[in-house]
Write an enzyme that holds these catalytic residues in place. Sequence first.
Site, PDB file in Angstrom:
ATOM      1  N   ASP A   8       0.864  -1.194   0.000  1.00 43.87           N
ATOM      2  CA  ASP A   8       0.000   0.000   0.000  1.00 43.87           C
ATOM      3  C   ASP A   8       0.894   1.235   0.000  1.00 43.87           C
ATOM      4  OD1 ASP A   8      -3.130   0.881   0.999  1.00 43.87           O
ATOM      5  OD2 ASP A   8      -1.514   2.319   1.331  1.00 43.87           O
ATOM      6  N   ASP A 106      -4.104   2.450  -4.876  1.00 44.75           N
ATOM      7  CA  ASP A 106      -2.728   2.444  -4.336  1.00 44.75           C
ATOM      8  C   ASP A 106      -2.367   1.155  -3.612  1.00 44.75           C
ATOM      9  OD1 ASP A 106      -3.965   2.737  -1.810  1.00 44.75           O
ATOM     10  OD2 ASP A 106      -2.347   4.055  -1.124  1.00 44.75           O
ATOM     11  N   GLU A 107      -3.137   0.090  -3.808  1.00 41.89           N
ATOM     12  CA  GLU A 107      -2.748  -1.136  -3.100  1.00 41.89           C
ATOM     13  C   GLU A 107      -2.987  -2.395  -3.919  1.00 41.89           C
ATOM     14  OE1 GLU A 107      -5.524   0.271  -0.075  1.00 41.89           O
ATOM     15  OE2 GLU A 107      -6.128  -1.813   0.172  1.00 41.89           O
TER      16      GLU A 107
END
Length: 350
Positions: A8, A106-107
């Site tokens: 992340d 974002d992960e």
Amino acid sequence: MTIVIFIDMDYFFAACEELRHQELKSIPLAVGTAKESEKYRGVIQTCNYVARKFGVRSGMPTTNAYRLCPNLTYLESDDKYYSDISNKIMQLLRSYNRKIEQMSVDEAAMEVIELNYDESYLLGMEIKNKIKNEIGLTCTIGISFGPTFAKMATDASKPDGLMIIKEEDIHNFLKDKKISKLPGIGPKTEQRMMELGIKTIDNLAKYNPILLSEKFGYVGLELHALANGIDNKKISDKNDRLSIGRERTLNVDTSDINELSKMIDILSNEVYNEILDGNYWFKGIGIKVKYSDFNFVTRNKHFNNNIDSLNTIKSTAVALIKPLIKNDVKIRKIGVRVFAINKIGGQKKL
Ligand code: TTP
Ligand code: MG
Ligand code: MG
């Protein structure tokens, strides 16, 4: 054993802004939904860790953020720019040729099946360094035996961290934590659980699962299992055609390269047709050889670039098989496969 490496990005939108405005790095910075001229109407999407020291958080009205941190610098979010950076990160992760599920902008969760925790740690460090060097951003990595616990390890070691939670440590890790730390428990579920007297993950673990399923449905059972240290959700990779292969037994066992090449031609053509059907590219070609004595060996070749040519499949398979031809034992069966398959950026070939 299956291990999940969860990645992340740290304060992602704000970190992307720091990347193009280096001067913002050491001052409190937030990104929000509203235009700069109307910022007092919007909410904060994220902020850097300098701003977090003042108590600024995601989801907070920008007015509140300014009350906590009068020197806050505010920028309107630029989704196109963040998603371009996100794509680069996902492409970098895909270059490891492992099963990956992107969970949000974002992960992502990466599955490793043949590594132990020490090896996964080294791979995690390598990924962190690669993202830092090639993209210029920091991320946090959590490693565990399931995706939810790997995510929790990430949350617990932010920013720029790396944490491992092994099977034997999970109960200690979970037990005193508030239920809101479990991914999947939002403010509403938290409130309803509080009303039942469930405050900690340990409270949830000991709660009657039948009552939980009555109140929360199937989710209640899933949360109960997680609270008891069970996390067996599988990673689902939408580019999951990890390999396409064909294998066949020869009519007559042989050590003759001409005969073997003929069979490689047939198998390569079949594999290639499937590649065309799916509009795939690939970065690996492999063969399998089974001998008359039923021993078998496999050989693989990795490429740095995407390949989609039939000739490359054939010539690579022939080159790989040549050193495997023996005088004393003939070959009985051959397999040809391509792996590390993808559709770049989700786009199809024309
Ligand atoms: P997160 O990964 O939840 O948060 P983050 O990357 O900003 O910070 P952290 O270091 O704690 O991981 O979210 C990723 C991005 O998604 C975030 O940068 C902005 C966006 N986002 C919103 O737009 N609204 C929200 O409420 C949250 C939580 C995130
Ligand atoms: Mg993040
Ligand atoms: Mg995130």
